[in-house]
Design a protein around this motif. Structure first.
Motif, PDB file in Angstrom:
ATOM      1  N   CYS A  48      19.199  46.633   6.078  1.00 35.40           N
ATOM      2  CA  CYS A  48      19.623  45.289   6.462  1.00 35.40           C
ATOM      3  C   CYS A  48      20.233  45.229   7.861  1.00 35.40           C
ATOM      4  O   CYS A  48      20.548  44.144   8.343  1.00 35.40           O
ATOM      5  CB  CYS A  48      20.643  44.769   5.453  1.00 35.40           C
ATOM      6  N   ASN A  60      24.917  45.326   1.026  1.00 37.99           N
ATOM      7  CA  ASN A  60      23.824  44.372   0.848  1.00 37.99           C
ATOM      8  C   ASN A  60      22.685  44.915  -0.002  1.00 37.99           C
ATOM      9  O   ASN A  60      22.057  44.159  -0.746  1.00 37.99           O
ATOM     10  CB  ASN A  60      23.238  43.975   2.210  1.00 37.99           C
ATOM     11  N   CYS A  61      22.371  46.201   0.139  1.00 33.25           N
ATOM     12  CA  CYS A  61      21.124  46.727  -0.406  1.00 33.25           C
ATOM     13  C   CYS A  61      21.319  47.680  -1.582  1.00 33.25           C
ATOM     14  O   CYS A  61      20.336  48.084  -2.208  1.00 33.25           O
ATOM     15  CB  CYS A  61      20.336  47.451   0.680  1.00 33.25           C
ATOM     16  N   HIS A  66      23.506  50.255   8.286  1.00 32.57           N
ATOM     17  CA  HIS A  66      22.286  50.495   7.501  1.00 32.57           C
ATOM     18  C   HIS A  66      21.080  50.202   8.378  1.00 32.57           C
ATOM     19  O   HIS A  66      20.433  49.170   8.265  1.00 32.57           O
ATOM     20  CB  HIS A  66      22.299  49.604   6.248  1.00 32.57           C
ATOM     21  N   CYS A  86      25.065  50.598   0.268  1.00 28.34           N
ATOM     22  CA  CYS A  86      25.145  49.516   1.238  1.00 28.34           C
ATOM     23  C   CYS A  86      25.639  48.251   0.526  1.00 28.34           C
ATOM     24  O   CYS A  86      25.171  47.934  -0.561  1.00 28.34           O
ATOM     25  CB  CYS A  86      23.774  49.279   1.854  1.00 28.34           C
TER      26      CYS A  86
HETATM   27 ZN   LIG Z   1      21.686  47.434   3.733  1.00 28.13          ZN
END
Ligand SMILES: [Zn+2]
Lengths: 202, 138
Positions: free
Chosen positions: B63, B8-9, B59, B6
């Motif tokens: 997020c 972001n993650c 996701h 991801c």
């Molecule tokens: Zn994420």
């Protein structure tokens, strides 16, 4: 506490005795921390409103895993513009606190939202030298301390259900399942803890 | 199980994500001018690519953000992950390396229903073949 408080039932209240008898002091213990105040916040942290909200919460986390706050109010990162503020029960407006109204005022009429989610999730506290071993039976993330450090929180899956997992110290975790999953996850963790009540086989 | 990074993650199990189908399907400039057929094709018709395919993922357990992915539908190799609104990256050279036909790999000979064994439904892969990836339930 007022009468409404007395009438409340927490999502895992019926498991309280099982949590006590299933805990192995010094090895791994589980308790429910009921009724924490939780507020869902959506705001652009780079905006003026974001700065005002951050002044109430003691900061807003910038990236996945980060937790901000000092003392009793903490803010967990859920997404780039989405956060969860967690505080003790007494912070809730219905019990004399002002957390929700302070956040609502801070956001004002700007883009975003402040939603009281205190009844959405409950909190489990899993602690002890074997707490990580219990979580590792079901969590796909790397929970080794070199990766998952104390003071970070992630949203992920435990036992196939979505939770927030916050490592509060080296051997202590706070787990936030939604209320309807609390019974399932509580029993799942108790089952995963059971082997640690017996002497370890070399 | 795919391990998806991801934006972001970081890397997470595929079970934390949901599939959003083909990427870069542009909304029609003037939907009112479309015939029923053109509108239906916009809504429902998607590529069924064998090889590198641009698709959307979200996701959902993390997020809750959407992103694009270039994934090989044969090898499941993830070539690229990029943001919503960004153009599809050019990865021609990578795409060619996964192309060679290997023994047992699904090859289409002639019209559907004529090349396979008797009794197979039109379009069905032969029993030894790699099943073509559909856009559902990945
Ligand atoms: Zn994420």
């Amino acid at each position: 506490m007022n009468s409404v408080r007395g009438a409340r039932r927490s999502p895992a209240e019926h498991l309280a005795d099982a949590f006590t008898s299933g805990s192995v002091p010094g090895t791994v213990t589980i308790t429910e921390i009921p009724y924490q105040a939780m507020v869902g916040v959506r705001v652009d942290r780079a905006s003026d409103a974001g700065a005002r909200v951050a002044s109430v919460t003691g900061g807003l986390p910038a990236a996945c895993g980060e937790v901000t706050g000092t003392g009793s109010v903490h803010t967990l990162w859920l997404g780039p513009t989405e956060f969860m503020v967690v505080a003790p029960e007494e912070a809730h407006d219905s019990l004399g606190g002002s957390l929700v109204s302070d956040l609502t005022t801070a956001l004002g009429n700007d883009a975003g939202q402040v939603v009281d989610l205190s009844a959405n999730r409950t909190t489990f506290e899993l602690s002890g030298s074997h707490a990580r071993a219990v979580l590792e039976k079901t969590c796909a993330l790397d929970l080794h301390p070199r990766v998952f450090k104390a003071g970070t929180a992630v949203s992920t899956e435990l036992a196939h259900i979505p939770v927030m997992l916050w490592k509060t110290s080296a051997e202590s975790y706070r787990i936030f399942p939604r209320a309807s999953f609390a019974d399932f996850l509580g029993r799942w963790i108790l089952d995963a803890m059971r082997e640690y009540a017996s002497p370890e086989v070399p | 199980m795919l391990l998806i990074s991801c934006p972001n993650c970081g890397p997470r199990d595929e079970t934390e994500f949901h599939y959003g189908g083909q990427a870069h399907v542009a909304y029609p400039e003037s939907p009112n001018d479309l015939t029923d057929r053109e509108w239906a094709e916009y809504l429902f018709y998607r590529e069924n690519t064998k090889g590198t395919f641009a698709e959307r993922w979200v996701h959902s357990t993390g997020c809750r953000q959407w992103f694009n992915m270039l994934r090989d539908t044969v090898s499941y190799e993830i070539h690229s992950i990029y943001g919503m609104g960004q153009p599809r990256p050019d990865i021609k050279s990578t795409g060619q390396s996964s192309e060679p036909t290997q023994p047992g790999e699904f090859t289409q000979a002639g019209e559907f229903g004529q090349a396979g064994e008797p009794g197979l439904a039109p379009g069905a892969a032969s029993p030894t073949a790699t099943t073509p990836i559909s856009s559902e339930g990945v």
